[in-house]
Scaffold this motif. Structure first.
Motif, PDB file in Angstrom:
ATOM      1  N   ILE A 159       0.837  -1.206   0.000  1.00  0.00           N
ATOM      2  CA  ILE A 159       0.000   0.000   0.000  1.00  0.00           C
ATOM      3  C   ILE A 159       0.870   1.254   0.000  1.00  0.00           C
ATOM      4  CG2 ILE A 159      -1.661   1.349   1.353  1.00  0.00           C
ATOM      5  CD1 ILE A 159      -2.842  -1.298   2.313  1.00  0.00           C
ATOM      6  N   VAL A 160       1.880   1.286   0.872  1.00  0.00           N
ATOM      7  CA  VAL A 160       2.749   2.462   0.985  1.00  0.00           C
ATOM      8  C   VAL A 160       3.470   2.731  -0.330  1.00  0.00           C
ATOM      9  CG1 VAL A 160       4.769   3.415   2.135  1.00  0.00           C
ATOM     10  CG2 VAL A 160       3.039   2.210   3.482  1.00  0.00           C
ATOM     11  N   VAL A 161       4.064   1.685  -0.911  1.00  0.00           N
ATOM     12  CA  VAL A 161       4.783   1.843  -2.184  1.00  0.00           C
ATOM     13  C   VAL A 161       3.819   2.299  -3.283  1.00  0.00           C
ATOM     14  CG1 VAL A 161       6.049   0.625  -3.990  1.00  0.00           C
ATOM     15  CG2 VAL A 161       6.573   0.187  -1.582  1.00  0.00           C
ATOM     16  N   SER A 162       2.638   1.723  -3.314  1.00  0.00           N
ATOM     17  CA  SER A 162       1.659   2.078  -4.351  1.00  0.00           C
ATOM     18  C   SER A 162       1.224   3.532  -4.233  1.00  0.00           C
ATOM     19  CB  SER A 162       0.440   1.153  -4.254  1.00  0.00           C
ATOM     20  OG  SER A 162       0.806  -0.197  -4.427  1.00  0.00           O
ATOM     21  N   VAL A 163       1.014   3.997  -3.000  1.00  0.00           N
ATOM     22  CA  VAL A 163       0.609   5.389  -2.787  1.00  0.00           C
ATOM     23  C   VAL A 163       1.695   6.346  -3.265  1.00  0.00           C
ATOM     24  CG1 VAL A 163       0.114   7.126  -1.020  1.00  0.00           C
ATOM     25  CG2 VAL A 163      -1.015   4.900  -0.924  1.00  0.00           C
ATOM     26  N   VAL A 164       2.958   6.008  -2.976  1.00  0.00           N
ATOM     27  CA  VAL A 164       4.078   6.853  -3.431  1.00  0.00           C
ATOM     28  C   VAL A 164       4.119   6.896  -4.958  1.00  0.00           C
ATOM     29  CG1 VAL A 164       6.591   7.067  -3.513  1.00  0.00           C
ATOM     30  CG2 VAL A 164       5.459   6.479  -1.356  1.00  0.00           C
ATOM     31  N   VAL A 165       3.950   5.745  -5.596  1.00  0.00           N
ATOM     32  CA  VAL A 165       3.957   5.685  -7.061  1.00  0.00           C
ATOM     33  C   VAL A 165       2.815   6.529  -7.637  1.00  0.00           C
ATOM     34  CG1 VAL A 165       3.610   4.164  -9.054  1.00  0.00           C
ATOM     35  CG2 VAL A 165       5.106   3.455  -7.175  1.00  0.00           C
ATOM     36  N   LEU A 199       5.812  18.123  -7.211  1.00  0.00           N
ATOM     37  CA  LEU A 199       5.832  16.859  -6.480  1.00  0.00           C
ATOM     38  C   LEU A 199       5.333  17.034  -5.047  1.00  0.00           C
ATOM     39  CD1 LEU A 199       6.523  13.880  -6.616  1.00  0.00           C
ATOM     40  CD2 LEU A 199       8.866  14.427  -5.953  1.00  0.00           C
ATOM     41  N   LEU A 200       5.713  18.144  -4.395  1.00  0.00           N
ATOM     42  CA  LEU A 200       5.252  18.391  -3.032  1.00  0.00           C
ATOM     43  C   LEU A 200       3.735  18.516  -2.992  1.00  0.00           C
ATOM     44  CD1 LEU A 200       5.755  19.019  -0.060  1.00  0.00           C
ATOM     45  CD2 LEU A 200       6.105  21.426  -0.691  1.00  0.00           C
ATOM     46  N   SER A 201       3.176  19.245  -3.958  1.00  0.00           N
ATOM     47  CA  SER A 201       1.718  19.401  -4.012  1.00  0.00           C
ATOM     48  C   SER A 201       1.032  18.057  -4.261  1.00  0.00           C
ATOM     49  CB  SER A 201       1.339  20.391  -5.107  1.00  0.00           C
ATOM     50  OG  SER A 201       1.873  21.667  -4.832  1.00  0.00           O
ATOM     51  N   ALA A 202       1.680  17.188  -5.050  1.00  0.00           N
ATOM     52  CA  ALA A 202       1.110  15.872  -5.312  1.00  0.00           C
ATOM     53  C   ALA A 202       0.989  15.066  -4.024  1.00  0.00           C
ATOM     54  CB  ALA A 202       1.964  15.121  -6.332  1.00  0.00           C
ATOM     55  N   PHE A 203       2.032  15.150  -3.156  1.00  0.00           N
ATOM     56  CA  PHE A 203       1.949  14.435  -1.882  1.00  0.00           C
ATOM     57  C   PHE A 203       0.929  15.093  -0.949  1.00  0.00           C
ATOM     58  CE2 PHE A 203       5.953  12.467  -3.207  1.00  0.00           C
ATOM     59  CZ  PHE A 203       5.743  11.167  -2.773  1.00  0.00           C
ATOM     60  N   LEU A 204       0.751  16.417  -1.084  1.00  0.00           N
ATOM     61  CA  LEU A 204      -0.291  17.080  -0.294  1.00  0.00           C
ATOM     62  C   LEU A 204      -1.674  16.585  -0.721  1.00  0.00           C
ATOM     63  CD1 LEU A 204       1.045  20.758  -0.090  1.00  0.00           C
ATOM     64  CD2 LEU A 204       0.969  19.045   1.738  1.00  0.00           C
ATOM     65  N   ILE A 205      -1.840  16.330  -2.024  1.00  0.00           N
ATOM     66  CA  ILE A 205      -3.100  15.762  -2.511  1.00  0.00           C
ATOM     67  C   ILE A 205      -3.344  14.404  -1.860  1.00  0.00           C
ATOM     68  CG2 ILE A 205      -4.282  14.821  -4.537  1.00  0.00           C
ATOM     69  CD1 ILE A 205      -2.814  16.907  -6.214  1.00  0.00           C
ATOM     70  N   VAL A 206      -2.289  13.605  -1.754  1.00  0.00           N
ATOM     71  CA  VAL A 206      -2.404  12.285  -1.145  1.00  0.00           C
ATOM     72  C   VAL A 206      -2.826  12.413   0.323  1.00  0.00           C
ATOM     73  CG1 VAL A 206      -1.083  10.264  -0.411  1.00  0.00           C
ATOM     74  CG2 VAL A 206      -0.785  11.177  -2.724  1.00  0.00           C
ATOM     75  N   ILE A 207      -2.200  13.339   1.048  1.00  0.00           N
ATOM     76  CA  ILE A 207      -2.537  13.531   2.463  1.00  0.00           C
ATOM     77  C   ILE A 207      -3.978  14.014   2.598  1.00  0.00           C
ATOM     78  CG2 ILE A 207      -2.002  14.893   4.520  1.00  0.00           C
ATOM     79  CD1 ILE A 207       0.924  14.938   3.523  1.00  0.00           C
ATOM     80  N   PHE A 208      -4.346  14.996   1.769  1.00  0.00           N
ATOM     81  CA  PHE A 208      -5.713  15.516   1.779  1.00  0.00           C
ATOM     82  C   PHE A 208      -6.702  14.407   1.422  1.00  0.00           C
ATOM     83  CE2 PHE A 208      -7.937  19.794   0.609  1.00  0.00           C
ATOM     84  CZ  PHE A 208      -8.530  19.804   1.869  1.00  0.00           C
ATOM     85  N   GLY A 209      -6.332  13.569   0.435  1.00  0.00           N
ATOM     86  CA  GLY A 209      -7.196  12.473   0.022  1.00  0.00           C
ATOM     87  C   GLY A 209      -7.407  11.454   1.127  1.00  0.00           C
TER      88      GLY A 209
END
Length: 645
Positions: free
Chosen positions: A339-345, A360-370
């Motif tokens: 799960i962790v690896v897939s989320v990073v990908v 890239l930073l905003s993309a990880f913020l999307i993940v956190i927000f999601g």
């Protein structure tokens, strides 16, 4: 009973024990599930673009699965049926998330004279959001589904499990869905294909200037009303009545010769030129948008205690091994490292997709927000159900936040608006699919399914329906265009309005604020704001047939029979109406395709079909009403119980 008053059921035993192995994740179940995911995904995309609402596909998918696998193919495995409905229901959730936001990208491309995002980009946004929603739900399964069984009811999940376990009646139930599908397909073809009678009837009310009355006499809208029930349908109709019989006559009465923004002519001239529809188009949709924003924010505020408890429970569960240390089939999940690896990908994919212009930073913020919204949605649907989950409200909150962040960091203009909308699209799909996954895992927990195979099935359903939804959006936009009479795309138009309003500040804010305060007053009166606001936002032609469908449901439930018979009749109607929605959606997509098929002597096949019965006597409002009455008679007949021999 509240979730705090209920107690966990620690003695629960699934229908199929963990030690028993039955056919489950088979080629048949995967192929059939994909077909149903595309079917219900396409039908819900069409429905959502017309009325701004989607309906749950889990139970219809389960019923059709049982009808095909158990009755036609004589295979007997409830776990195989469960995988079919798990994959099949994913299409509806992806459609719901996509149609709320992605049509805005097409509208902007048309306005700006730029290229629309490619089919691949649209499909990737939907697939990434859907897969993230599933992956985020996996670590929450033990906390929400297992440990709180008996606390969180997950109404659709339990209802779907009951359908799966009632195998001996599956053939008749599947027949009802197919009957509704066939009738709606024929009805839609006759009205919008052959154009034998109008699909919309409308009457102005000259004695009450500014008002009008009418209805879209179509099967899907009646089906939505029946499934929602009389209470929710009445909230929608109340919103429509407030707009068409209170606000619009007031605007005409006091507007006079005044030119009111956003109209460019006086109110009197506008009414004389375009009638009540002109008043609605220029003024009411902004008031309705304000009410929808108020409803979304209010629903989010009311959910804050629930959000806090969910995060607390999820964080506690992360530190436990729980039952994962056992080798029981019913305890297997997708492993946490995967799960962790897939989320990073997936975060990197978001960064690389051109349609999502973020770093890239905003993309990880999307993940956190999601993950935040996935957690909220997974817990909320356990209490209030998928149909009542305020996905649009949470998307509005996400869009407001991302738009403000983009503007504050200097990312404005077209690029900033596209970025904010794309982020909102990913989060919207995450929210929709995580709720659906929760309900499916609840069903699986009751029947004794393998969570790992359900989670893989959800991913397959998301990928298949994402490709299909992308193609369907392109097809419908090319045929009719979004924000048109055929496809008003109300939720997407609202999201567009919010992003543009935050970025450009050029909305008629007075009208928006009128809607906001109407929403607040409605909430104070104890009326659910979101359904009322949807009715206020949509033309009354949508809420009228929905109300009629709700009234039919009410009459069915009021019949002087036993409680069990009344429930069975209502359930028969729900299955039939699920078919109505699917049938109209399928033919609606086929008619859109007909716009591109050439026909000698005509611009296209659609124009040729419409010419076959042109000038017929029933091509009038009266003809539409007569056929609408036939539609209601068929719905009523479908609810009647067969006499026992």
């Amino acid at each position: 009973m509240s979730d705090r008053e209920m107690k966990p059921d620690k003695e629960f035993k699934p229908f199929i024990p963990a030690e028993k192995n039955l056919p489950e994740f088979t080629p048949l179940s995967v192929i059939l599930g994909i077909l149903l995911a595309v079917l219900f995904g396409g039908a819900n995309a069409y429905l959502g673009l017309r009325v701004g609402m989607t309906v749950s596909a889990s139970i219809p998918a389960a019923v059709l699965s049982m009808g095909i696998i158990r009755v036609l193919l004589h295979r007997d495995s409830v776990l195989e049926n469960n995988i079919v409905q798990t994959i099949g229901s994913a299409g509806e959730s992806v459609a719901g998330g996509a149609i709320f936001t992605m049509p805005v990208l097409f509208l902007w491309a048309s306005e700006w004279g730029t290229e629309t995002p490619s089919l691949v980009e649209i499909s990737i946004i939907a697939a990434v959001g859907g897969i993230l929603g599933i992956l985020f739900m996996v670590p929450l399964r033990k906390a929400l589904i297992v440990q709180e069984h008996g606390v969180l009811p997950y109404p659709e999940g339990q209802a779907c499990a009951e359908v799966l376990l009632a195998g001996e009646t599956g053939g008749e139930k599947a027949g009802l869905v197919f009957k509704g599908l066939g009738f709606a397909a024929l009805y839609k073809f006759v009205t919008d294909g052959l154009k034998l009678f109008p699909s919309e009837v409308h009457y102005e009310i000259p004695a009450y200037r500014g008002s009008g009355i009418g209805a879209d006499v179509l099967p899907a809208l009646v089906g939505v009303g029946y499934i929602c029930g009389a209470k929710v349908s009445s909230y929608l109709f109340a919103g429509g009545a407030t707009a068409w019989f209170v606000l619009m006559p007031l605007i005409v009465l006091f507007g006079g010769d005044t030119v009111c923004f956003p109209a460019d002519i006086s109110v009197t001239a506008l009414y004389e030129k375009a009638g009540s529809m002109g008043i609605w188009t220029n003024f009411i949709k902004y008031i309705g948008a304000g009410a929808l924003v108020a409803g979304g924010v209010i629903s989010l505020i009311k959910a804050l205690p629930l959000i806090g408890r969910t995060f607390r429970d999820a964080l506690k569960d992360f530190g436990k091994k729980g039952a994962a240390g056992t080798n029981l089939r019913t305890d297997r999940d997708i492993p946490l490292p995967v799960i962790v690896v897939s989320v990073v990908v997936l975060a990197v994919v978001i960064w690389l997709v051109p349609a999502v212009p973020v770093n890239l930073l905003s993309a990880f913020l999307i993940v956190i927000f999601g993950f935040f919204f996935a957690t909220v949605a997974s817990r909320m649907v356990g209490v209030i159900g998928t149909s009542n989950s305020p996905v649009s409200g949470m998307t509005i909150a996400a869009l407001l936040a991302t738009s403000l962040i983009m503007k504050a960091t200097g990312q404005t203009g077209r690029e900033g608006m596209v970025a904010a909308l794309a982020v909102g699209a990913v989060i919207c799909v995450v929210t929709a699919i995580s709720g659906d996954t929760s309900q499916d895992l609840k069903t699986g927990y009751i029947v004794g399914a393998t969570p790992f195979w359900q989670q893989i099935g959800e991913i397959i359903g998301v990928v298949a329906s994402s490709v299909a939804i992308g193609a369907i959006l392109y097809l419908l936009n090319a045929a009719w265009g979004f924000d048109s009479t055929e496809l008003p795309a109300p939720q997407a138009a609202l999201m567009k309005m919010i992003v543009e309003g935050v970025m450009g500040g050029d909305l008629p804010w007075n009208m928006v604020l009128i809607g906001v305060f109407i929403g607040i007053v409605v909430e104070i009166l104890g009326i659910p704001v979101l359904p009322f606001a949807v009715g206020l936002y949509l033309p009354i032609h949508m809420s009228m047939p929905i109300m009629v469908g709700g009234v039919v449901r009410l009459l069915v439930e009021k019949r002087k029979k036993s409680k069990s018979e009344r429930k069975e009749m209502a359930d028969r109607g729900i299955l039939y109406c699920s078919g109505l929605i699917a049938g109209e959606g399928i033919v609606g997509i086929l008619l859109a395709l007909a716009v591109f098929i050439p026909k000698n002597g005509y611009a296209n096949l659609s124009e040729f079909l419409g010419s076959l019965v042109s000038g017929t006597p029933i091509n009038s409002n009266l003809g539409g009403i007569v056929f609408f009455a036939l539609l209601l008679a068929m719905l009523w007949k479908s609810t009647l119980l067969r006499k026992k021999k």
